[in-house]
Scaffold this active site. Structure first.
Site, PDB file in Angstrom:
ATOM      1  N   GLU A 148       4.514 -28.966 -52.198  1.00  0.00           N
ATOM      2  CA  GLU A 148       3.803 -27.987 -51.354  1.00  0.00           C
ATOM      3  C   GLU A 148       3.561 -26.669 -52.091  1.00  0.00           C
ATOM      4  OE1 GLU A 148       5.648 -25.351 -48.697  1.00  0.00           O
ATOM      5  OE2 GLU A 148       7.588 -26.371 -48.744  1.00  0.00           O
ATOM      6  N   LYS A 201      17.363 -24.499 -42.853  1.00  0.00           N
ATOM      7  CA  LYS A 201      18.219 -23.306 -42.936  1.00  0.00           C
ATOM      8  C   LYS A 201      18.750 -22.958 -41.559  1.00  0.00           C
ATOM      9  CE  LYS A 201      16.372 -20.876 -46.839  1.00  0.00           C
ATOM     10  NZ  LYS A 201      14.948 -21.113 -47.062  1.00  0.00           N
TER      11      LYS A 201
HETATM   12  N1  PSU Z   1      11.787 -23.186 -44.907  1.00  0.00           N
HETATM   13  C1  PSU Z   1      12.329 -22.895 -46.103  1.00  0.00           C
HETATM   14  N2  PSU Z   1      11.509 -22.560 -47.127  1.00  0.00           N
HETATM   15  C2  PSU Z   1      10.144 -22.492 -46.982  1.00  0.00           C
HETATM   16  C3  PSU Z   1       9.588 -22.823 -45.715  1.00  0.00           C
HETATM   17  C4  PSU Z   1      10.438 -23.147 -44.702  1.00  0.00           C
HETATM   18  O1  PSU Z   1      13.539 -22.938 -46.248  1.00  0.00           O
HETATM   19  O2  PSU Z   1       9.436 -22.164 -47.950  1.00  0.00           O
HETATM   20  C5  PSU Z   1       8.099 -22.810 -45.554  1.00  0.00           C
HETATM   21  C6  PSU Z   1       7.554 -24.235 -45.699  1.00  0.00           C
HETATM   22  O3  PSU Z   1       6.272 -24.207 -46.305  1.00  0.00           O
HETATM   23  C7  PSU Z   1       7.431 -24.684 -44.256  1.00  0.00           C
HETATM   24  C8  PSU Z   1       7.007 -23.411 -43.574  1.00  0.00           C
HETATM   25  O4  PSU Z   1       6.502 -25.719 -44.053  1.00  0.00           O
HETATM   26  O5  PSU Z   1       7.764 -22.393 -44.232  1.00  0.00           O
HETATM   27  C9  PSU Z   1       7.273 -23.446 -42.091  1.00  0.00           C
HETATM   28  O6  PSU Z   1       6.720 -22.329 -41.476  1.00  0.00           O
HETATM   29  P1  PSU Z   1       6.710 -22.234 -39.872  1.00  0.00           P
HETATM   30  O7  PSU Z   1       8.139 -22.103 -39.455  1.00  0.00           O
HETATM   31  O8  PSU Z   1       5.896 -21.016 -39.585  1.00  0.00           O
HETATM   32  O9  PSU Z   1       6.070 -23.500 -39.362  1.00  0.00           O
END
Ligand code: PSU
Ligand code: MN
Length: 309
Positions: free
Chosen positions: A24, A159
């Site tokens: 990604e 996390k």
């Molecule tokens: N969690 C992490 N590192 C990240 C992300 C999430 O520990 O880099 C990033 C990933 O790209 C994930 C996105 O798909 O954040 C999720 O964002 P949201 O919670 O807004 O859907």
């Protein structure tokens, strides 16, 4: 499809059933500071190759979905950082129609990987159910994507900025299997244990590949979550992480940060409050995941070769 551009090396690999690992790009633009983000993105591609697969980092560049980036494109995303549009499922058509550049989240990377025919994807952590979701309804689109797009995502768990228990309940409801590589424990990104269990402990990459092959064979449309604990040497003290997370959550509420800005904000603050240690752990765990994903992709392509003959 003129909005999809597959790198010639990836195209060749797809045609010849060679192992491929999708990577990604939100992790590059929004997940780490420059220049560590660029170095990490290039290192991950190298790691995938070292273990016998072809890397395909995915992003939207000037209104085109690119499956496989050049070094120059990776550097551009790394330098632009937060200026790049964080692109999840709902943003895809917008970024393409405006000819913008976007970094794909886990959800959008899964969609693009599926369009191209890539089945295995490595990342650090996925989005999940936020701790106060009962009030805010903040549930990452990554989870819904896992319920409807057949790509296997290798990660180090979620996390604890999130509610890990609710995230697992949501995945169960949506029919998403959560596999643990050589472990019963659901990892929590910086730490190897979260207090929750995975659904199925798998000992080998062959077993995991067989699982993916069967899901695809039955045309079950959902994805698979494969979790692997952070390498032991980098496993962090849960207390240090918890304190940093509580501080970050308090600050988020005070500042009224909402929606798509929530996750990047919390991640940046946790990093700030834990100093450089968490960044080093973060890099170590994605590298570990890139290796495992490459090995799974190699096993999967062997099964596919045997069954297509
Ligand atoms: N969690 C992490 N590192 C990240 C992300 C999430 O520990 O880099 C990033 C990933 O790209 C994930 C996105 O798909 O954040 C999720 O964002 P949201 O919670 O807004 O859907
Ligand atoms: Mn959200």
């Amino acid at each position: 499809m003129n909005y999809l551009e597959i790198h010639p090396e990836v195209k060749e690999a797809l045609q010849n059933n060679k192992p491929i690992v999708a990577l990604e790009s939100t992790i590059i633009s929004h997940g780490m500071p420059f220049p560590q983000n660029m170095e990490t993105a290039l290192m991950l591609e190298h790691e995938v190759r070292k273990y016998g697969a072809i890397p395909a980092t995915i992003a939207l560049i000037n209104g085109v979905i690119k499956i496989g980036l050049t070094e120059g494109e990776i550097e551009f995303l790394a330098r632009e950082g937060l200026k790049v549009h964080k692109t999840s499922r709902r943003d895809l058509a917008f970024v393409l129609s405006q000819k913008l550049t976007g970094a794909t989240t886990v959800a959008a990377t899964m969609i693009a990987a599926e369009m191209a025919g890539i089945r295995v994807f490595a990342t650090g952590g996925i989005g999940g159910v936020h701790r106060d979701a009962t009030e805010t309804f903040d549930i990452s689109a990554d989870l819904l994507e896992l319920s409807q797009t057949p790509v296997a995502v290798v990660c180090a768990g979620v996390k604890s900025i999130l509610d890990i228990g609710l995230t697992l309940e949501y995945l169960e409801t949506m029919g998403v299997p959560v596999l643990g590589y050589q472990s019963d424990d659901m990892p929590a990104f910086y730490t190897s244990k979260s207090g929750f269990k995975v659904d199925f402990n798998m000992q080998t990459t062959e077993e995991i590949a067989h699982f993916i092959h069967l899901q695809n064979g039955m045309s079950l449309k959902n994805g698979i979550l494969i979790t692997q604990a952070i390498p032991k040497a980098y496993d962090m003290d849960p207390f240090i992480i918890d304190v940093a997370i509580e501080k970050a959550l308090t600050l988020q509420k005070e500042l009224g940060i909402k929606g798509k800005n929530t996750t990047p904000f919390l991640l940046a603050k946790v990093k700030e409050f834990t100093g450089g240690e968490s960044l080093i752990s973060n890099i170590a765990l994605v590298q570990n995941n890139a290796r495992l994903a490459a090995e799974i992709a190699v096993s999967l392509s062997k099964i596919n070769l045997t069954s297509s003959n």
